[in-house]
Write a protein that holds these residues in place. Structure first.
Motif, PDB file in Angstrom:
ATOM      1  N   GLN A 247       0.828  -1.199   0.000  1.00  0.00           N
ATOM      2  CA  GLN A 247       0.000   0.000   0.000  1.00  0.00           C
ATOM      3  C   GLN A 247       0.870   1.259   0.000  1.00  0.00           C
ATOM      4  OE1 GLN A 247      -2.689   0.163   3.325  1.00  0.00           O
ATOM      5  NE2 GLN A 247      -3.150   2.321   3.037  1.00  0.00           N
ATOM      6  N   HIS A 248       1.953   1.228   0.775  1.00  0.00           N
ATOM      7  CA  HIS A 248       2.834   2.402   0.837  1.00  0.00           C
ATOM      8  C   HIS A 248       3.443   2.706  -0.526  1.00  0.00           C
ATOM      9  CE1 HIS A 248       5.950   5.160   2.192  1.00  0.00           C
ATOM     10  NE2 HIS A 248       6.840   4.419   1.551  1.00  0.00           N
ATOM     11  N   TRP A 249       4.005   1.662  -1.176  1.00  0.00           N
ATOM     12  CA  TRP A 249       4.635   1.922  -2.477  1.00  0.00           C
ATOM     13  C   TRP A 249       3.602   2.327  -3.519  1.00  0.00           C
ATOM     14  CZ3 TRP A 249       9.251   3.119  -1.865  1.00  0.00           C
ATOM     15  CH2 TRP A 249      10.085   2.456  -0.961  1.00  0.00           C
ATOM     16  N   THR A 250       2.402   1.803  -3.398  1.00  0.00           N
ATOM     17  CA  THR A 250       1.330   2.241  -4.309  1.00  0.00           C
ATOM     18  C   THR A 250       1.016   3.710  -4.102  1.00  0.00           C
ATOM     19  OG1 THR A 250       0.384   0.024  -4.342  1.00  0.00           O
ATOM     20  CG2 THR A 250      -1.051   1.833  -5.008  1.00  0.00           C
ATOM     21  N   GLU A 251       0.956   4.141  -2.831  1.00  0.00           N
ATOM     22  CA  GLU A 251       0.678   5.548  -2.554  1.00  0.00           C
ATOM     23  C   GLU A 251       1.804   6.441  -3.060  1.00  0.00           C
ATOM     24  OE1 GLU A 251       0.070   5.674   1.607  1.00  0.00           O
ATOM     25  OE2 GLU A 251      -2.003   4.914   1.509  1.00  0.00           O
ATOM     26  N   VAL A 252       3.064   5.974  -2.919  1.00  0.00           N
ATOM     27  CA  VAL A 252       4.186   6.758  -3.447  1.00  0.00           C
ATOM     28  C   VAL A 252       4.074   6.919  -4.956  1.00  0.00           C
ATOM     29  CG1 VAL A 252       6.685   6.749  -3.793  1.00  0.00           C
ATOM     30  CG2 VAL A 252       5.735   6.155  -1.555  1.00  0.00           C
ATOM     31  N   ALA A 253       3.744   5.787  -5.642  1.00  0.00           N
ATOM     32  CA  ALA A 253       3.606   5.855  -7.105  1.00  0.00           C
ATOM     33  C   ALA A 253       2.445   6.754  -7.500  1.00  0.00           C
ATOM     34  CB  ALA A 253       3.417   4.443  -7.664  1.00  0.00           C
ATOM     35  N   LEU A 254       1.346   6.659  -6.748  1.00  0.00           N
ATOM     36  CA  LEU A 254       0.195   7.509  -7.061  1.00  0.00           C
ATOM     37  C   LEU A 254       0.524   8.977  -6.842  1.00  0.00           C
ATOM     38  CD1 LEU A 254      -2.818   5.490  -5.599  1.00  0.00           C
ATOM     39  CD2 LEU A 254      -2.349   5.984  -7.995  1.00  0.00           C
ATOM     40  N   GLY A 255       1.305   9.252  -5.777  1.00  0.00           N
ATOM     41  CA  GLY A 255       1.682  10.638  -5.531  1.00  0.00           C
ATOM     42  C   GLY A 255       2.507  11.208  -6.666  1.00  0.00           C
ATOM     43  N   ALA A 256       3.469  10.408  -7.145  1.00  0.00           N
ATOM     44  CA  ALA A 256       4.282  10.878  -8.270  1.00  0.00           C
ATOM     45  C   ALA A 256       3.434  11.075  -9.522  1.00  0.00           C
ATOM     46  CB  ALA A 256       5.410   9.883  -8.538  1.00  0.00           C
ATOM     47  N   THR A 257       2.501  10.141  -9.736  1.00  0.00           N
ATOM     48  CA  THR A 257       1.626  10.262 -10.909  1.00  0.00           C
ATOM     49  C   THR A 257       0.758  11.501 -10.806  1.00  0.00           C
ATOM     50  OG1 THR A 257       1.589   7.862 -11.125  1.00  0.00           O
ATOM     51  CG2 THR A 257      -0.144   9.092 -12.247  1.00  0.00           C
ATOM     52  N   ARG A 258       0.233  11.778  -9.587  1.00  0.00           N
ATOM     53  CA  ARG A 258      -0.592  12.972  -9.412  1.00  0.00           C
ATOM     54  C   ARG A 258       0.203  14.235  -9.713  1.00  0.00           C
ATOM     55  NH1 ARG A 258      -2.084  10.400  -4.440  1.00  0.00           N
ATOM     56  NH2 ARG A 258      -4.085   9.316  -4.617  1.00  0.00           N
ATOM     57  N   GLU A 259       1.461  14.262  -9.285  1.00  0.00           N
ATOM     58  CA  GLU A 259       2.282  15.441  -9.564  1.00  0.00           C
ATOM     59  C   GLU A 259       2.478  15.637 -11.059  1.00  0.00           C
ATOM     60  OE1 GLU A 259       5.897  15.043  -7.449  1.00  0.00           O
ATOM     61  OE2 GLU A 259       4.978  15.252  -5.455  1.00  0.00           O
ATOM     62  N   ARG A 260       2.760  14.517 -11.761  1.00  0.00           N
ATOM     63  CA  ARG A 260       2.930  14.637 -13.223  1.00  0.00           C
ATOM     64  C   ARG A 260       1.632  15.073 -13.887  1.00  0.00           C
ATOM     65  NH1 ARG A 260       6.021   9.884 -12.390  1.00  0.00           N
ATOM     66  NH2 ARG A 260       4.270   8.587 -13.072  1.00  0.00           N
ATOM     67  N   LEU A 261       0.499  14.515 -13.418  1.00  0.00           N
ATOM     68  CA  LEU A 261      -0.789  14.907 -14.001  1.00  0.00           C
ATOM     69  C   LEU A 261      -1.084  16.373 -13.728  1.00  0.00           C
ATOM     70  CD1 LEU A 261      -3.038  11.805 -13.213  1.00  0.00           C
ATOM     71  CD2 LEU A 261      -2.239  12.571 -15.451  1.00  0.00           C
TER      72      LEU A 261
ATOM     73  N   SER B  58       0.887  18.375 -16.106  1.00  0.00           N
ATOM     74  CA  SER B  58       0.326  18.304 -17.457  1.00  0.00           C
ATOM     75  C   SER B  58      -0.952  19.123 -17.558  1.00  0.00           C
ATOM     76  CB  SER B  58       0.048  16.840 -17.818  1.00  0.00           C
ATOM     77  OG  SER B  58       1.233  16.079 -17.823  1.00  0.00           O
ATOM     78  N   GLU B  59      -1.797  19.029 -16.524  1.00  0.00           N
ATOM     79  CA  GLU B  59      -3.040  19.802 -16.549  1.00  0.00           C
ATOM     80  C   GLU B  59      -2.752  21.299 -16.542  1.00  0.00           C
ATOM     81  OE1 GLU B  59      -5.232  18.449 -13.236  1.00  0.00           O
ATOM     82  OE2 GLU B  59      -5.796  16.515 -14.146  1.00  0.00           O
ATOM     83  N   GLN B  60      -1.762  21.713 -15.748  1.00  0.00           N
ATOM     84  CA  GLN B  60      -1.415  23.127 -15.705  1.00  0.00           C
ATOM     85  C   GLN B  60      -0.901  23.592 -17.066  1.00  0.00           C
ATOM     86  OE1 GLN B  60      -1.956  25.265 -13.400  1.00  0.00           O
ATOM     87  NE2 GLN B  60      -0.892  26.998 -14.343  1.00  0.00           N
ATOM     88  N   GLU B  61      -0.053  22.779 -17.679  1.00  0.00           N
ATOM     89  CA  GLU B  61       0.478  23.137 -18.994  1.00  0.00           C
ATOM     90  C   GLU B  61      -0.635  23.209 -20.032  1.00  0.00           C
ATOM     91  OE1 GLU B  61       3.669  21.440 -22.306  1.00  0.00           O
ATOM     92  OE2 GLU B  61       3.486  20.483 -20.342  1.00  0.00           O
ATOM     93  N   SER B  62      -1.554  22.236 -19.994  1.00  0.00           N
ATOM     94  CA  SER B  62      -2.667  22.232 -20.947  1.00  0.00           C
ATOM     95  C   SER B  62      -3.558  23.448 -20.748  1.00  0.00           C
ATOM     96  CB  SER B  62      -3.479  20.948 -20.779  1.00  0.00           C
ATOM     97  OG  SER B  62      -4.599  20.953 -21.627  1.00  0.00           O
ATOM     98  N   ALA B  63      -3.821  23.786 -19.471  1.00  0.00           N
ATOM     99  CA  ALA B  63      -4.660  24.951 -19.206  1.00  0.00           C
ATOM    100  C   ALA B  63      -3.992  26.227 -19.700  1.00  0.00           C
ATOM    101  CB  ALA B  63      -4.954  25.042 -17.707  1.00  0.00           C
ATOM    102  N   GLU B  64      -2.680  26.330 -19.509  1.00  0.00           N
ATOM    103  CA  GLU B  64      -1.971  27.527 -19.969  1.00  0.00           C
ATOM    104  C   GLU B  64      -1.995  27.628 -21.491  1.00  0.00           C
ATOM    105  OE1 GLU B  64       1.861  27.119 -18.279  1.00  0.00           O
ATOM    106  OE2 GLU B  64       1.246  27.747 -16.255  1.00  0.00           O
TER     107      GLU B  64
END
Length: 754
Positions: A497-511, A514-520
């Motif tokens: 669960q911990h490593w999944t949360e770490v991976a999800l956190g990194a994915t959220r940051e990348r998303l 990307s969302e900020q760049e797309s909005a700009e």
């Protein structure tokens, strides 16, 4: 000495007397029922012939009998064309008065035959009925032809009994429990009167399916209105009362005692009818072997409603099981049901074996506890399996003994051999990552000294150096004096669960990036588009021209497109009108649109014609990075003479609206800008008379997925009507009536010559 009286002879005489008394009661009841059946039939006939309600017909029949001085039953038999029934007084009863609507009736099979013949007589002329058959349900699921009229004798004999499973319309009506009318596939199948069309109505008595009434016509199927269907339904109800009933049930006292004579827990139930249908069952009696799952005494259960006492019956199939038995009149095989009773907030699951059988018009329900649920060994196996799958293991540390109990899996979690001693909670910090030791000390202090439950997540360091993220939960066990007796708890391996949360956190940051760049990018494209599309066109000088423009962005705000328009007075007095649409969305489309719009504006001052300007614009599009392609229409308008010269690059043609109506101008040849090198663009000419309006637009106004663009253009122009002098209102009307469904940008330019 003479022998005394034989007790067995006294018992036999008492039994014989009881039998005679019951026989007289049965004969009297049957005589009353036969008389009521005839009276009901006569009441219905009078109601039909005189146009009276059933209540008025019954009263009229009673007055006629009183005036003529004959019994009501005898007069009713004359009206119905039936033989006079036996007078109920002969069986010890009282004379039968004319019943009101809905009174209960019954009778013998001979009366049923007479009634069926009367039904054919009454319906043959008005409804064109050819034959009538009444089917009776038998105990084994078969159907017997109880009575018929209008069928050949040989055919009636051949259909005397229909075995179970034969798909006749009568079997189907009994199984479905509803009326089947002519002209439906449900009335097809083998039956009497082959080649006929038929209606089949189930015969119901106190919610129980007793048989079916089958009415036959020669083809084609008759048109039966609501009045005719009500008449046939009433005849079916009459036939249901005349069917032979099952063997007479024992007296009420005898039936009430039946559950007490059984060796299994049992209940005696009676159907509760509402609107002619069984809505519930009343619990009349429970025997001493029955134990209420909720612990209520027998007196509290008896006399209550089944659905009120056990609401779970409606949701688990118990009520449907009872209803099938009551409707079919056949015992239902024993079945296992999973019931969950509710005692306060606590659910009480239970498995019961239920058997049900009819007892006259009542039901006898056998209620036995089902097989026991999984025993302790099975429960332990299930618990071990669940702990293994969830990667959870428990521990217990009695205070002051030094003995520690670990469940299966903890040695593996700590990386210790099976023979190693368990790790005390107080020494847990020695096996943790140094930074996590404070959290473990707080947990131990909370449990041992504050006597409160606590939890912590720490990095467990195994002997091989590997780390496992582990959650420990502990609670104190106190004795009667409030002193700590033991500590119990569990370890949970949460590494995955911990490593999944770490991976999800990194994915959220990348998303998020990307969302900020797309909005700009979308914001930049929108600002580019808004910056170069003025909301008000420039003044067109004294030449008598007026212009109006509109830009409607796409419904999806993030889909910035490349639509553009231009209205520009030229140095030679002419006016440049242009509309275009760059393929794609976003910043690329917006920058391509800027390049083409400004290129046409620059090329227009050269004095070149619209075809030549589009050739140069094509060269600009080919030179743009990213292979820009676009459609466009370019118009040069002479305000003084009204002359029009236009060319197009794959775009929709202009529309001229004048006194004669709307006209789509011809399509000169021209491919997309940026599609081909050395592309040539054909020009066409026309004239804009005073009062005429020229309309340019992009496909976002008319494009639909389900029809050609030409149809949408024609529909829109006809719906919008004449433009009139108010160009702004006309463009707003076009946008409001737009049939487009593509969520695309829309540009409009309208010019009027006054």
């Amino acid at each position: 000495m003479s022998p005394g009286p034989d007790p067995e002879d006294g018992t036999a005489r008492a039994l014989a007397g009881t039998v005679r008394r019951l026989q007289r009661t049965v004969e009297r009841m049957r005589a009353e029922e036969r008389s009521r059946a005839v009276v009901d039939l006569a009441t219905g006939i009078l109601s039909e012939r005189l146009g009276l309600s059933l209540g008025e017909s019954a009263a009229h029949l009673g007055r006629l009998a009183e005036e003529s001085g004959v019994p009501v039953a005898a007069l009713a038999a004359d009206v119905a064309g039936l033989p006079a029934p036996d007078h109920p007084g002969e069986a010890g009863g009282e004379p039968v008065a004319a019943p009101g609507p809905g009174a209960s009736v019954g009778g013998e099979r001979s009366e049923l035959q007479h009634a069926v013949e009367a039904v054919l007589d009454q319906t043959g002329g008005p409804l064109g009925v050819r034959a009538v058959a009444v089917w009776q349900c038998l105990a084994d699921g078969a159907l017997a032809l109880a009575a018929q009229a209008g069928l050949p004798t040989a055919e009636a004999a051949a259909w005397a009994r229909v075995p179970p499973g034969v798909p006749t319309p009568a079997q189907r009506a009994v199984g479905l429990g509803r009326d089947l009318w002519p002209g439906t596939s449900e009335t097809a199948g083998p039956s009497v009167g082959p080649g006929s069309v038929r209606a089949v109505l189930p015969l119901m008595e106190r919610g129980r399916r007793r048989g079916a009434l089958e009415v036959l016509w020669p083809p084609p199927a008759p048109g039966l209105g609501s009045a005719e269907r009500r008449q046939l339904r009433a005849l079916a109800d009459l036939c249901a009362t005349l069917l032979d009933g099952p063997a007479e049930p024992p007296a009420d006292d005898d039936r009430g005692a039946v559950p007490d004579g059984l060796l299994t827990p049992a209940l005696l139930l009676a159907p509760v009818l509402r609107g002619g249908r069984v809505a519930d069952f009343a619990i009349l009696r429970v025997n001493d072997l029955f134990h209420d799952p909720l612990g209520r005494p027998r007196a509290e259960v008896e006399g209550s409603s089944l659905l009120e006492a056990y609401p779970v019956a409606a949701a688990t199939g118990l009520f449907a099981h009872l209803l099938r038995c009551h409707e079919s009149g056949a015992a239902q095989p024993a079945t296992l049901l999973e019931l969950e009773f509710q005692r306060g907030a606590d659910p009480l699951p239970s498995t019961v074996r239920l058997g049900v059988a009819p007892l006259g018009d009542r039901l006898l329900l056998s209620w036995q506890p089902g097989p026991a649920r999984a025993g302790a060994p099975q429960q332990a196996d299930l618990l071990r399996q669940a702990q293994r799958l969830a990667r959870v293991a428990g521990f217990e540390e009695p205070a002051g003994t030094g003995r520690i109990s670990w469940s299966e899996g903890l040695h593996e979690l700590f990386g210790l051999p099976p023979e190693a001693a368990p790790v005390p909670l107080a020494h847990l910090g020695r096996h943790a990552y140094p930074d996590d030791e404070p959290a473990i000390r707080r947990l131990v202090d909370t449990v041992r000294h504050r006597h409160r439950s606590a939890s912590a997540v720490f990095r467990l360091v195994r002997p091989d150096g590997a780390q496992r993220y582990t959650r420990v939960i502990a609670e104190p066990v106190l004795d009667a004096d409030g002193r700590l007796a033991a500590v119990r708890g569990a370890y949970h391996d949460v590494s995955a669960q911990h490593w999944t949360e770490v991976a999800l956190g990194a994915t959220r940051e990348r998303l998020a990036d990307s969302e900020q760049e797309s909005a700009e990018r979308a914001e930049l494209a929108l600002r580019l588009q808004q910056a170069i599309l003025p909301t008000v066109p420039p003044a067109l000088g004294p030449g008598g021209l007026r212009a109006a423009v509109r830009y409607r962005p796409a419904a999806k705000k993030d889909r910035v497109g490349g639509d553009w328009y231009d209205v520009m007075p030229l140095p030679d007095g002419r006016v440049l009108l242009a509309v275009g649409d760059v393929a794609g969305h976003g910043v690329g489309a917006a920058t391509g649109m800027v390049a083409l719009r400004h290129a046409l504006r620059a090329l227009a001052v050269t004095g070149a014609g619209p075809g030549r300007m589009l050739e140069w614009a094509n060269t600009v599009a080919l030179g743009e990075p990213g292979q820009v392609t676009a459609t466009a229409v370019c118009v040069l308008l002479d305000p003084a003479g009204g002359g029009l010269h236009w060319a197009r690059a794959g775009h929709l043609p202009p529309i001229r609206l004048g006194a004669a109506g709307a006209e789509v101008l011809p399509l000169p040849h021209g491919v997309l800008l940026g599609a081909l090198e050395d592309a040539a663009y054909e020009e066409h000419s026309a004239r804009l008379d005073p009062g005429d309006v020229l309309l340019l637009y992009t496909d976002g106004l008319v494009e639909r997925r389900d029809r050609p663009v030409e149809e949408s253009v024609d529909q829109l122009i006809r719906a919008a009507g004449a433009p009139g002098p108010d160009l702004e209102g006309f463009l707003d009307r076009l946008l409001e009536l737009s049939p487009s469904d593509t969520d695309d940008d829309t540009c409009l330019v309208a010019v009027r010559r006054d």
